[in-house]
Design an enzyme around this catalytic site. Structure first.
Site, PDB file in Angstrom:
ATOM      1  N   HIS A 434       6.173   8.706   1.967  1.00 35.68           N
ATOM      2  CA  HIS A 434       5.459   8.974   3.215  1.00 35.68           C
ATOM      3  C   HIS A 434       4.483  10.148   3.101  1.00 35.68           C
ATOM      4  O   HIS A 434       3.742  10.435   4.036  1.00 35.68           O
ATOM      5  CB  HIS A 434       6.461   9.230   4.338  1.00 35.68           C
ATOM      6  CG  HIS A 434       6.010   8.716   5.669  1.00 35.68           C
ATOM      7  ND1 HIS A 434       4.738   8.237   5.898  1.00 35.68           N
ATOM      8  CD2 HIS A 434       6.657   8.598   6.853  1.00 35.68           C
ATOM      9  CE1 HIS A 434       4.616   7.867   7.150  1.00 35.68           C
ATOM     10  NE2 HIS A 434       5.776   8.073   7.760  1.00 35.68           N
ATOM     11  N   ASP A 438       1.042   5.683   4.653  1.00 28.80           N
ATOM     12  CA  ASP A 438       1.413   5.586   6.066  1.00 28.80           C
ATOM     13  C   ASP A 438       1.946   4.199   6.377  1.00 28.80           C
ATOM     14  O   ASP A 438       1.826   3.267   5.577  1.00 28.80           O
ATOM     15  CB  ASP A 438       0.216   5.925   6.959  1.00 28.80           C
ATOM     16  CG  ASP A 438      -0.991   5.056   6.674  1.00 28.80           C
ATOM     17  OD1 ASP A 438      -0.880   3.816   6.832  1.00 28.80           O
ATOM     18  OD2 ASP A 438      -2.042   5.596   6.269  1.00 28.80           O
TER      19      ASP A 438
END
Length: 462
Positions: A434, A438
């Site tokens: 992350h 995204d």
């Protein structure tokens, strides 16, 4: 310890006393003096041995002591807990007294029939004594010898003949119990405290003398299950694949994972594979679903290259990899390994299947080399072969994404006209770093990968 003023020669004793007193000693007094005795009564120390606990057990391990040296115990007080290879047993005291010695430490081996503790008992009434034969029982005056005995009734005589300790007599008196009615279990017919408690129904029958074991209670002809043996812990040094997993998973869990899941209709792909499987086998290639998964991933990585990258954390930059070296999790006799198929963007589905067959063969033989694991850029794992639906795969650093396919299931679905049709549905679970990927990018990549699998004819257009 006892001593008596006795001698075989009256002359000798008169001479000694005359010297001490300075005057002659009357002979008549000497006759009475010969009957005097004094004694110092000491407590008796007895060794409490480990009794036979049944089932052929000859030794036990001491797991816990409930007492220490100097403690005072009574009958049926817990002394220690011992562990055999079949059961754990609590050992209780047979005596009232004070602990003066403990023979074993925790985890020591104690043998049946050998002492566990020494106890300073409160009375010396362990064995029966014949009345009238005690050499220390003497009268201190001639008048006592000549005094006629008082008549007693038979009940009183029987009560006096009962062998037991003062503590047990006191217990019987408090409960108004006639000890002659109690069945003794002690040595020489002695009544123990437990015998009284059992007679009064204060403890279960068989506490003093254990009930027959389950082995004795089993009717003949009925098979007896063998006793369960407790497994022992063992220590095994990590090595090989497991040692590598320790390092890789430790690094993996430093990555902030982002998860995404979806379902893929595998019905068309299953038909295509069935049509191509025989032709591939003629070329010496076993065609599974994994080559399709890999090729679809390579096509999607071309559109979303961020998933085929690595993070240069010190420089806060992303390194985009040109080659699609897709790692594939394989179950081998050595454990789970993750070699990779090199340059998938340049290979056809048949070429990828052939490379996979070679890696699987080497994995079964344990001959995978360092080059087979080096430079992986993206990972796939087909857990559906074993089972399961959804999972949360761990990213293999320095990669930034991994996918895991679950089991394909036959489920009802609605067709284009609303009719119910049969569909083969497979789940997929993605994990992404992350810090660089995204949720929208991961979802779009997954949708494109899904599109190729649900419409396998799209492979022909590229």
């Amino acid at each position: 310890m006892a001593f008596c003023l006795r001698t075989h020669s009256g002359l000798f004793i008169r001479r000694i006393l005359s010297q001490k007193c300075g005057k002659p000693i009357d002979t008549h007094r000497i006759q009475h003096l010969r009957l005097l005795s004094t004694s110092l009564q000491l407590s008796k120390v007895v060794s409490f041995n480990l009794s036979d606990i049944g089932e052929g057990i000859r030794e036990v391990s001491v797991k816990e002591w409930f007492i220490k040296v100097g403690d005072t115990v009574e009958q049926f007080d817990n002394l220690c807990e011992v562990q055999s290879d079949k059961a754990s047993v609590t050992i209780t005291s047979r005596y009232d007294g004070k602990i003066v010695k403990i023979y074993h430490k925790i985890d020591d081996i104690a043998l049946v029939g050998q002492p566990l503790v020494d106890i300073d008992v409160q009375d010396d009434d362990e064995a029966p004594k014949e009345e009238g034969k005690d050499p220390e029982k003497h009268s201190d005056s001639s008048s006592d010898e000549d005094e006629p005995k008082k008549p007693t009734d038979n009940a009183e005589e029987e009560r006096k003949k009962v062998l037991t300790t003062p503590a047990v007599r006191r217990l019987a008196m408090e409960n108004k119990l006639d000890l002659t009615k109690v069945t003794p279990t002690g040595k020489y017919g002695r009544i123990l405290k437990g015998d009284v408690l059992e007679h009064l129904n204060l403890i279960p029958a068989g506490t003093v003398k254990p009930h027959p074991t389950l082995l004795q209670q089993k009717p003949q002809g009925i098979p007896i299950a063998p006793p369960k043996v407790l497994a022992e812990d063992r220590v095994e040094q990590l090595k090989g694949v497991r040692k590598a997993m320790l390092k890789s998973m430790t690094e993996a869990l430093k990555i902030p994972h982002f998860a995404y899941s979806d379902e893929i209709n595998m019905s068309k792909l299953m038909s295509v594979r069935e049509e191509l499987k025989a032709d591939a086998l003629e070329k010496g290639v076993k065609l599974t679903y994994m080559p399709f998964f890999i090729k679809a991933a390579s096509r999607a990585l071309t559109q979303y290259p961020i998933l085929n990258s690595s993070l240069d954390e010190p420089n806060e930059s992303v390194i985009y990899k040109a080659a699609h070296n897709i790692s594939v999790a394989m179950d081998t006799p050595q454990g789970l390994v993750v070699p990779n198929v090199k340059n998938c963007e340049q290979k056809s589905i048949i070429d990828i299947a052939k490379a996979l067959n070679e890696l699987q063969e080497k994995g079964q033989k344990g001959s995978l080399g360092p080059d087979d694991f080096a430079d992986g850029t993206f990972s796939l794992s087909n857990i559906g072969i074993i089972g399961g639906t959804y999972t949360h795969p761990c990213i293999m650093s320095p990669q930034v994404a991994i996918g895991a396919m679950g089991r394909t299931k036959l489920v009802p679905r609605f067709g284009a006209d609303g009719e119910i049709i049969k569909a083969f549905v497979m789940s997929v679970s993605w994990s992404a770093d992350h810090r660089v990927i995204d949720g929208v990018t991961m979802a779009r990549f997954s949708n494109l990968w899904k599109k190729y699998l649900e419409n396998p004819n799209l492979f022909l257009l590229d």
